[in-house]
Structure formats: structure tokens, C-alpha cells
Design an enzyme around this catalytic site. Structure first.
Site, short mmCIF file in Angstrom:
data_model
loop_
_atom_site.label_atom_id
_atom_site.label_comp_id
_atom_site.label_asym_id
_atom_site.label_seq_id
_atom_site.Cartn_x
_atom_site.Cartn_y
_atom_site.Cartn_z
N HIS A 16 88.04 38.33 37.15
CA HIS A 16 87.44 38.25 35.82
C HIS A 16 88.55 38.15 34.79
O HIS A 16 89.51 38.91 34.83
CB HIS A 16 86.59 39.49 35.52
CG HIS A 16 86.01 39.46 34.15
ND1 HIS A 16 84.83 38.80 33.86
CD2 HIS A 16 86.47 39.93 32.97
CE1 HIS A 16 84.58 38.89 32.57
NE2 HIS A 16 85.56 39.57 32.00
N SER A 50 80.86 47.03 30.01
CA SER A 50 80.12 45.77 30.04
C SER A 50 80.63 44.88 31.18
O SER A 50 79.86 44.39 32.01
CB SER A 50 80.30 45.07 28.68
OG SER A 50 79.91 43.73 28.73
N LYS A 100 78.73 44.51 35.38
CA LYS A 100 78.33 43.24 36.00
C LYS A 100 79.08 43.00 37.29
O LYS A 100 78.52 42.54 38.28
CB LYS A 100 78.56 42.08 35.01
CG LYS A 100 77.54 42.09 33.86
CD LYS A 100 77.85 41.07 32.80
CE LYS A 100 78.99 41.50 31.92
NZ LYS A 100 79.15 40.85 30.64
N1 URA Z 1 83.05 40.26 28.08
C1 URA Z 1 81.99 40.99 28.48
O1 URA Z 1 81.34 40.66 29.47
N2 URA Z 1 81.67 42.09 27.78
C2 URA Z 1 82.37 42.50 26.70
O2 URA Z 1 82.04 43.50 26.12
C3 URA Z 1 83.47 41.71 26.28
C4 URA Z 1 83.79 40.60 26.99
#
Ligand code: URA
Length: 436
Positions: free
Chosen positions: A93, A194, A198
Site C-alpha cells: 500500500h 483507515s 482495509k
Molecule cells: N488513504 C486511506 O485509505 N485512508 C486515509 O485516511 C488516507 C489515505
């Protein structure tokens, strides 16, 4: 005393949670579980959650609170499970940068080394490009896959780059949209939870985080980038995902292109064994970390770039999602060349200036429902350290709409320095630090 809108059967009320954080307290596990769940199902209103998000931005959260908040967001949706695959999984990521096309060569490269890459990606917002927007420049390619298609492609090809389904951390989807319009994106506890909710829900066995630092990144300072990286590594490790982070430079844009089709073309050059040296360096550094995390550090990814197997995996990955990897890519209708105003050495090229120019040319979107132009973007013909000659092309601006050139040119104003020939230039390292 402020009245709460929640029914009395609720175990907490929103005002109690907001006030606790507003006054600098720590939230209990029960308060966190409740507020994330209640917000997701609509029992906590947007204005209440935005007030809480602001209190979190101002007063922070400790590691226990962040981990619990992340767990609550994961629990709001489904979790994927790749344990039935015949190979280990690794994902990457990036916190987002200009010209950051690394996922495109990286996913097929790591797949060619025998590790499956389930890359669930998003679209771009603001000056940083989105991986799906770039791939959608390829004729026929589609981002939406069912979970069954995703599993089948991971088994057959080994790499998938597709849109994250709605079932993954829906609490984050709702909260991120709210943060975007309430000035609360920049809170490290909220960014870390956040991203990691995911990635943990996605079910990857190992994860490499590319945390960008510099003018073109979310995190402008090394200290904040390090804090974000350490927080995310702790969250991943705590959840049983082998997680490391690289802090990498984003004061200069990556490669020589920022846009959609033009970044695909540059990625294909890397897969063909060429391409800009910084893109190759970062792709290989991240590939080595992903392979090590998946227990396959016996394999040298540079060999898989050189022998064509990464290119074979790329073509298979694009074809599996309906794309034609050999089709011509879209070309912008209009172009405008900016020449170097003087001769000398390019000593600075600002990532934010280039990212904004690409965005204003139509490569990115202002609102999430806006379309993007496949052919739009910026090509730069020199990188910091290169000699430039007065009157020779320095940038080529590309767009379908010539009316966009003026604003794009304005964003490049002051975005680069040319110093007299012979000026010493020492490049900053691309990989600044490793966390994990
Ligand atoms: N990318 C994300 O998925 N969440 C965030 O809060 C910032 C960047």
C-alpha cells in the site's frame, strides 16, 4: 445538558463519547465499538461523527484506542480469506504520490516470483493518481471483479489489481467521505486505522507500506511519516499480518510521467527491462520486502524483470480482466511544450507542482464522481541532476481540452530550479528509512 438523538436502548450516546475525547480522555473499548457501529448503521449522525473526528485530530488516540478503532472498522464488513490459495500472499500500500505507478509493474513482478498479490485499490482524489484510473486507460480493462473472480485469478495468474468491494470495511468508506469534507483527513490515528482496516480485512498474509514523505505526499515531514509508519506497522503486526514500511521520498515525482495512459506506458517499459532508474529501484526494493514477508527471499526479482517473466504475468493479468495489453493506449488531443528558460543543471523538480499540473490537465478528479482523461498528464524531460539546455523541451503537457493549459502552467511556476552548469547536485536517497 444536550439531548442525544439515540434511542435509550443504545449502550452509549454520541455526546458522551465526543465530550470524553474533546476533554483529552481516552475512549473505552466499549465506547469505540459502539460509536463505529452506530455511525455505520446511521444511529450516530454525520455532524456528531465529524465532531468526534475533529476531537481525535486535535487530541490524538493512544495505541490501544487506535487498534480497537481499527478492529471495529474491520468488524463493520466482510473479511476475505486467501488461505485456500496454493501460494503465499503479499500486498503493498502506498500513501500516495505523484507519478507513483509502482503497483503496475510490482504486482506482476511479485506474482512472477511465486507470491500471490491481491491488490485492492482505489481511484485517485486530488493531486495523486489512482491505480484504477491508470489501468482503465487500457482498452477493455475492467476494475470490478467478484470475490470468485478475484480468487480464480489469484490462483491462475497470481496478481489481481481491482476495485475494493463495498463489503470491505464499510465504516471506513463512510468515515473517509466525511473526513474529506470536514478537514479531518490528516489525523494519524484516523489515517492509520483507515488504511489498515482495509488491508487487514482484505486478508493478505504480508504487507509492505510505502509511506511517502515530502512536498507531493500527505506527510510533509519525516517525523510525521515515521509516526504514521510505526502506527500502521504495529496495527498490522498486532493483527497477525507480517508488516513492514519503507519511508520513501516524494519531494520529486517518480519517473518521467504523471497521468494515466502515460504512466501505464512507463510501467510497461519497466516490465520490458528499461524505464526510469528510480521507478526500477523502488519497484525492486518493494518487491524484495514483499518476497521476504512471504518467506520467498530466495528469489531475486531483478532476474524476473530481466527474463521477461514479469512482463508475461502483466499481460496475463491485464487479459484476465478483459484488457488488451498490446492495444494502443489513448493519446491526448492537445499538447503544449514548456522549454527550459536557461541552461544548467536541474536541481529541483517539485512533486506537488507536477501533480497539480497533471490534475489540472484532467488526469485527476476534484470530486469522486468526476471522470478522468486517459491521455492527460505531464511528461518531464529531465530529472534533478540532469543537464538542461535553454530552449530545449523541459515539460510536455497533455490534455483533451486546450483551455486547461493556462492553469496547469501556473502550477508549474516556481516548481523547478535550474542552476549554473557545474553546480554540485547530490540526490536525496529514494528509500529513506525502513520501519518494521
Ligand atoms: N488513504 C486511506 O485509505 N485512508 C486515509 O485516511 C488516507 C489515505
Amino acid at each position: 445538558m444536550t439531548a442525544s438523538p439515540e434511542p435509550t436502548s443504545e449502550r452509549h450516546d454520541a455526546v458522551e463519547v465526543i465530550v470524553a475525547k474533546r476533554d483529552g480522555g481516552t475512549l473505552t473499548d466499549s465506547q469505540i465499538d459502539w460509536v463505529v457501529d452506530a455511525y455505520t448503521r446511521g444511529a450516530v449522525a454525520d455532524e456528531q461523527m465529524s465532531s468526534l473526528a475533529m476531537a481525535i485530530l486535535l487530541n490524538g488516540m493512544d495505541r490501544r484506542e487506535i487498534a480497537r478503532w481499527t478492529d471495529a472498522m474491520i468488524a463493520s464488513g466482510e473479511r476475505m480469506d486467501f488461505s485456500s490459495l496454493s501460494r503465499p500472499t503479499a500486498d503493498k500500500h502506498s500513501t500516495g504520490g505523484v507519478g507513483d505507478k509502482i503497483t503496475l509493474p510490482l504486482a506482476p513482478l511479485v506474482a512472477a516470483c511465486g507470491v500471490a498479490v491481491p491488490q485492492l485499490s482505489g481511484r485517485g482524489l486530488g493531486h495523486t493518481g489512482g491505480t484504477l484510473d491508470k489501468l482503465e486507460a487500457i482498452p477493455g480493462w475492467r476494475a470490478a471483479l467478484s470475490n470468485e473472480e478475484l480468487m480464480a485469478q489469484l490462483e491462475s495468474v497470481g496478481a489481481v489489481i481491482c476495485a475494493a468491494g463495498d463489503g470491505l470495511a464499510p465504516a471506513d468508506k463512510k468515515l473517509y467521505a466525511l473526513r474529506d469534507v470536514t478537514g479531518t483527513v490528516e489525523a494519524i490515528p484516523l489515517i492509520a486505522s483507515s488504511i489498515m482496516s482495509k488491508k487487514i480485512a482484505e486478508g493478505t498474509g504480508s504487507l509492505v507500506l510505502d509511506v511517502k514523505v515530502g512536498t507531493g505526499a500527505f506527510m510533509k515531514s519525516l517525523d510525521r511519516a515515521r509516526e504514521l509508519a510505526e502506527t500502521m506497522v504495529a496495527l498490522g503486526t498486532g493483527a497477525g499480518v507480517h508488516t513492514v514500511a519503507l519511508l520513501t521520498d516524494m519531494s520529486t515525482p517518480l519517473g518521467l510521467t504523471a497521468g494515466n495512459a502515460i504512466e501505464v506506458a512507463e510501467s510497461v517499459e519497466v516490465l520490458a527491462g528499461g524505464g526510469p532508474s528510480d521507478v526500477v529501484e523502488l519497484t525492486l526494493a518493494l518487491a524484495r520486502e514483499m518476497l521476504a514477508g512471504a518467506g520467498r527471499d530466495d528469489i531475486d526479482p531483478a532476474e524476473k524483470l530481466a527474463d521477461g517473466s514479469a512482463m508475461d504475468a502483466w499481460k496475463a493479468m491485464i487479459r484476465a480482466q478483459g484488457g488488451d495489453p498490446d492495444a494502443a493506449l489513448p493519446v491526448a488531443r492537445e499538447s503544449h511544450v514548456v522549454v527550459a528558460p536557461s541552461s544548467g543543471v536541474l536541481t529541483r523538480l517539485d512533486a506537488m507542482a507536477v501533480g497539480l499540473a497533471a490534475w489540472r490537465l484532467g488526469a485527476g478528479r476534484a470530486r469522486k464522481e468526476d471522470p478522468v482523461q486517459a491521455g492527460a498528464g505531464v511528461v518531464w524531460h529531465a530529472r534533478p541532476g540532469d543537464e538542461v539546455t535553454a530552449g530545449a523541451p523541459l515539460f510536455t503537457l497533455l490534455t483533451d481540452d486546450a483551455g486547461r493549459f493556462d492553469r496547469a502552467l501556473a502550477s508549474l511556476d516556481g516548481g523547478f530550479d535550474i542552476e549554473p552548469a557545474g553546480t554540485a547536485y547530490s540526490p536525496a536517497p529514494l528509500v529513506i528509512e525502513r520501519v518494521g
